[in-house]
Design a protein around this motif. Structure first.
Motif, short mmCIF file in Angstrom:
data_model
loop_
_atom_site.label_atom_id
_atom_site.label_comp_id
_atom_site.label_asym_id
_atom_site.label_seq_id
_atom_site.Cartn_x
_atom_site.Cartn_y
_atom_site.Cartn_z
N HIS A 88 0.94 4.02 -2.80
CA HIS A 88 0.64 5.22 -2.63
C HIS A 88 1.77 6.41 -3.13
O HIS A 88 1.24 7.29 -3.82
CB HIS A 88 0.73 5.71 -0.97
N THR A 89 2.91 5.89 -2.92
CA THR A 89 4.12 6.56 -3.53
C THR A 89 3.88 6.70 -5.49
O THR A 89 4.08 7.85 -6.03
CB THR A 89 5.50 6.09 -3.29
N PHE A 92 0.72 -1.18 -0.06
CA PHE A 92 -0.08 -0.22 -0.02
C PHE A 92 1.04 1.18 0.04
O PHE A 92 0.61 2.24 -0.63
CB PHE A 92 -0.94 -0.02 1.13
N ASP A 93 1.91 1.24 0.71
CA ASP A 93 2.88 2.50 0.84
C ASP A 93 3.55 2.65 -0.61
O ASP A 93 3.55 3.85 -1.18
CB ASP A 93 3.92 2.14 1.64
N MET A 116 1.34 9.23 -6.04
CA MET A 116 1.57 10.53 -6.05
C MET A 116 2.22 10.99 -6.94
O MET A 116 1.97 12.34 -7.47
CB MET A 116 2.50 10.54 -4.80
#
Length: 86
Positions: free
Chosen positions: A64-65, A60-61, A68
Motif C-alpha cells: 500500500h505504501t 499488504f501494508d 501510494m
C-alpha cells in the motif's frame, strides 16, 4: 509477458504488484502468494495458513505504501508532461 512493477518478500510469503495502464492513467493490483516445496520443486499458492496472516498483513501494508508513492510519482509525471506540452 510483462514484468511486475515491484515485489515484496519475506520468507516464503510475497506480494507482487502489477502496474496496469488505463484511459485515466496507471492503476495497480496486488497478488499475494506463499511458496512451498513439493519434492525438489518450489511452487506457489494463494492459500495462507493462520501463521501467515499477520506477516501477509504487513506485506499488504508495505505494498500500500509503495503504491501510494507510485501514485504521487505518476501524478507528478502527468503534470510535468502537461506543462511541457503547453
Amino acid at each position: 509477458m510483462s514484468q511486475p512493477a515491484h515485489k515484496i518478500r519475506t520468507g516464503v510469503l510475497q506480494v507482487t504488484i502489477w502496474r496496469n495502464h488505463g484511459e485515466k492513467g496507471n492503476w495497480y493490483s496486488v497478488i499475494p502468494s506463499r511458496g512451498y516445496k513439493q519434492g525438489d520443486a518450489w511452487k506457489e499458492t494463494d492459500s495462507l495458513g493462520f501463521d501467515d496472516l499477520l506477516t501477509m498483513a504487513k506485506l499488504f501494508d508495505l505494498a500500500h505504501t509503495w503504491i501510494m508513492h507510485q501514485h504521487a510519482a505518476d501524478a507528478k509525471g502527468r503534470k510535468e508532461s502537461e506543462q511541457a506540452a503547453a
